[in-house]
Design a protein around this motif. Structure first.
Motif, PDB file in Angstrom:
ATOM      1  N   GLY A  69      31.106  83.032 109.514  1.00 46.36           N
ATOM      2  CA  GLY A  69      31.061  84.487 109.405  1.00 46.36           C
ATOM      3  C   GLY A  69      31.432  85.036 108.049  1.00 46.36           C
ATOM      4  N   SER A  70      31.632  84.169 107.053  1.00 44.83           N
ATOM      5  CA  SER A  70      32.064  84.638 105.735  1.00 44.83           C
ATOM      6  C   SER A  70      30.866  84.987 104.863  1.00 44.83           C
ATOM      7  CB  SER A  70      32.903  83.554 105.044  1.00 44.83           C
ATOM      8  OG  SER A  70      33.231  83.949 103.733  1.00 44.83           O
ATOM      9  N   VAL A 123      39.876  89.591 107.636  1.00 40.03           N
ATOM     10  CA  VAL A 123      39.034  89.228 108.782  1.00 40.03           C
ATOM     11  C   VAL A 123      37.564  89.358 108.397  1.00 40.03           C
ATOM     12  CG1 VAL A 123      38.410  89.771 111.172  1.00 40.03           C
ATOM     13  CG2 VAL A 123      40.796  90.015 110.409  1.00 40.03           C
ATOM     14  N   ASN A 124      36.749  88.326 108.712  1.00 38.62           N
ATOM     15  CA  ASN A 124      35.304  88.392 108.478  1.00 38.62           C
ATOM     16  C   ASN A 124      34.657  89.239 109.571  1.00 38.62           C
ATOM     17  OD1 ASN A 124      35.430  86.641 106.234  1.00 38.62           O
ATOM     18  ND2 ASN A 124      35.347  84.847 107.575  1.00 38.62           N
ATOM     19  N   LYS A 125      33.822  90.195 109.159  1.00 41.87           N
ATOM     20  CA  LYS A 125      33.230  91.121 110.128  1.00 41.87           C
ATOM     21  C   LYS A 125      31.715  91.161 109.987  1.00 41.87           C
ATOM     22  CE  LYS A 125      37.245  94.185 110.580  1.00 41.87           C
ATOM     23  NZ  LYS A 125      37.709  95.588 110.583  1.00 41.87           N
ATOM     24  N   LEU A 126      31.039  91.376 111.106  1.00 40.65           N
ATOM     25  CA  LEU A 126      29.595  91.622 111.124  1.00 40.65           C
ATOM     26  C   LEU A 126      29.358  92.865 111.973  1.00 40.65           C
ATOM     27  CD1 LEU A 126      26.642  90.849 110.591  1.00 40.65           C
ATOM     28  CD2 LEU A 126      26.734  89.426 112.651  1.00 40.65           C
ATOM     29  N   GLN A 127      28.802  93.899 111.349  1.00 41.42           N
ATOM     30  CA  GLN A 127      28.567  95.151 112.066  1.00 41.42           C
ATOM     31  C   GLN A 127      27.150  95.636 111.795  1.00 41.42           C
ATOM     32  OE1 GLN A 127      31.687  97.955 111.048  1.00 41.42           O
ATOM     33  NE2 GLN A 127      33.038  97.115 112.607  1.00 41.42           N
ATOM     34  N   ARG A 146      27.601  92.207 106.677  1.00 42.67           N
ATOM     35  CA  ARG A 146      28.658  91.205 106.812  1.00 42.67           C
ATOM     36  C   ARG A 146      29.641  91.412 105.655  1.00 42.67           C
ATOM     37  NH1 ARG A 146      28.833  86.791 109.936  1.00 42.67           N
ATOM     38  NH2 ARG A 146      26.575  86.762 110.358  1.00 42.67           N
ATOM     39  N   TYR A 147      30.921  91.533 105.980  1.00 50.85           N
ATOM     40  CA  TYR A 147      31.930  91.778 104.945  1.00 50.85           C
ATOM     41  C   TYR A 147      33.287  91.305 105.447  1.00 50.85           C
ATOM     42  CZ  TYR A 147      33.059  95.935 107.776  1.00 50.85           C
ATOM     43  OH  TYR A 147      33.411  96.781 108.806  1.00 50.85           O
ATOM     44  N   ARG A 148      34.274  91.393 104.572  1.00 51.57           N
ATOM     45  CA  ARG A 148      35.627  90.957 104.924  1.00 51.57           C
ATOM     46  C   ARG A 148      36.568  92.146 104.751  1.00 51.57           C
ATOM     47  NH1 ARG A 148      38.044  86.052 105.686  1.00 51.57           N
ATOM     48  NH2 ARG A 148      40.228  85.771 105.082  1.00 51.57           N
ATOM     49  N   GLU A 149      37.396  92.384 105.768  1.00 50.87           N
ATOM     50  CA  GLU A 149      38.327  93.518 105.731  1.00 50.87           C
ATOM     51  C   GLU A 149      39.651  93.096 106.346  1.00 50.87           C
ATOM     52  OE1 GLU A 149      37.529  98.094 106.433  1.00 50.87           O
ATOM     53  OE2 GLU A 149      37.699  97.040 108.351  1.00 50.87           O
TER      54      GLU A 149
END
Length: 451
Positions: free
Chosen positions: A337-338, A269-273, A263-266
């Motif tokens: 999601g943060s 935008v908060n992302k989960l991959q 989980r990270y921010r790019e």
């Protein structure tokens, strides 16, 4: 006597200073000082006007006193010291008198306006405003709801509010600070931005606080992450010198799936991959970043509010005697999601009473207060320089155990957007002036002692 009095001017003898009889019974005062400027004077006591000191217009001009205002006089040896004269050192100035420090102008104006009734001589300055030849500074005062430029002496104390690490490490900035500290013996607070790894090293062997620390390792290679993941449900990877939750990522390994979740921010935008291997994850998420200045930290399962993780911002400040106080505790609820609870990542600010029942709110408050005070006192002893305030990011897990995530030497003001914390904000501003005055007195007395 340390009561606040008003300073006014007269047109009599140029070195004449008239003070209330209640201020002093001694006739041995030979000098008057303001900031770092000092001149001979002829002192006369009066039994009227107990809250006024009157000096000649010539002395006012020589001392570079910018306007009539409130001061807290102290007598040290043969000198009547007016002040304190408090300088706030920063960078990022503009050409506009409406917003001389850009978006931060309101924050500084708010701080100065709050203290104007007690002390009018608080100003902001930058490197460009210093005149070494005349030993004066062109600074910005906020008075009568507007910014004005005035020339004043070098101050008796300096509050360090440089906005970021890059500016603070600039060689010219460091040269200016070093000269004011060493050549003019002006105390500075607060110190530079804290480094997460350095703080961890300083705290981990202190019996009174080491139990607040999550397991933390300096990043060396992928094995560092793998080792912590084998012991904990998830880990954080953070830059040693990051702020505002920048570049913080969370990695969780799902053993049954043999998959790494990140989980990270790019790009805002908060992302989960998910990734098939740690190597692929690092190459993708950190493709533009070198990891040698990062730490790997044990993940903590935090208590939740409305299904979102919660951590706490706790401010501590020193008072007029240099004693630490907890001035505010705010709950920060993570955005959906943060990886962090920062407001710029969608976080929300709440009071403890808004997220806990009464008994639990008090219990959590007391545990957080104890942790913050203990850590403040330890850091005060461990770190060089004068520390007047610290902003802590603390977590509480499901067992109500308190964890230290971060300590900030220049805490932000975002929690005060919540109107419930306005009174706390006033307390912090009051203590800022108290501690600055305390340092100013200590410094002035030490100079007399040295001489």
């Amino acid at each position: 006597m340390n009561d606040v009095v008003k300073i006014v001017t007269h047109r009599q003898s140029k070195d004449l200073v008239c003070v209330p009889e209640a201020l002093t019974s001694t006739r041995n005062i030979e000098y008057i000082a303001f900031g770092q400027k000092k001149y001979p004077c002829q002192l006369v006591t009066m039994n009227t006007l107990h809250d006024v000191i009157s000096i000649s217009e010539q002395l006012k001009e020589m001392l570079c006193i910018p306007f009539e205002g409130n001061i807290e006089p102290i007598i040290i040896g043969d000198t009547l010291q007016l002040g304190p004269l408090i300088g706030i050192f920063t960078a990022g100035f503009t050409e506009s008198l409406l917003r001389p420090i850009g978006d931060r102008s309101f924050m500084f104006a708010n701080l100065m306006a709050e203290n104007n009734l007690q002390n009018s001589f608080i100003f902001i300055f930058g490197m460009h405003g210093i005149d070494w030849e005349t030993e004066t500074i062109q600074g910005y005062f906020f008075t009568e709801k507007r910014w004005v430029k005035e020339v004043v002496p070098f101050p008796t104390v300096i509050y360090n509010r440089l906005p970021n690490r890059k500016i603070e490490e600039h060689k010219l900035i460091k040269k200016v600070r070093n000269r004011l500290e060493t050549e003019y013996k002006i105390p500075w607070f607060n110190p530079g931005f804290f480094n997460k790894w350095d703080l961890y090293v300083k705290l981990k062997n202190e019996i009174s606080v080491k139990h607040y620390l999550p397991v933390t390792e300096k990043f060396h290679n992928l094995d560092t992450i793998e080792q912590l993941l084998s012991q904990h449900q998830f880990v954080y990877i953070k830059p040693e010198n990051g702020s505002l939750g920048s570049k913080v990522i969370v990695i969780r390994y799902h053993r049954e799936e043999d998959i790494y979740y990140c989980r990270y921010r790019e790009d805002g935008v908060n992302k989960l991959q998910k990734f098939s291997s740690l190597n692929v994850l690092i190459n993708r998420v950190f493709r533009k970043t070198k990891l040698h200045d990062f730490i790997v930290q044990q993940g903590i399962s935090l208590i939740r509010y409305e299904h979102q993780p919660v951590d706490f911002r706790v401010h501590t400040n020193k008072d007029a005697h240099g004693k630490w106080h907890v001035t505010v505790i705010a709950a920060k609820v993570a955005g959906k999601g943060s990886t962090t609870t920062h407001l710029n990542n969608g976080g929300r600010v709440k009071t403890l009473d808004e997220i806990f029942e009464n008994d639990k709110a008090k219990r959590i408050h007391d545990k957080l207060s104890l942790a913050a005070l203990r850590i403040s006192e330890v850091l005060d002893k461990q770190l060089e320089g004068h520390i007047g305030e610290i902003g802590f990011d603390l977590g509480v897990d499901k067992n109500e155990t308190v964890w230290l995530f971060e300590a900030n030497s220049k805490p932000g003001r975002s929690i005060f957007t919540n109107p419930h914390f306005r009174e706390h904000d006033k307390t912090i501003k009051k203590l800022f002036l108290e501690y600055a005055t305390h340092l100013s007195k200590q410094s002035t007395k030490s100079k007399v002692t040295i001489k």
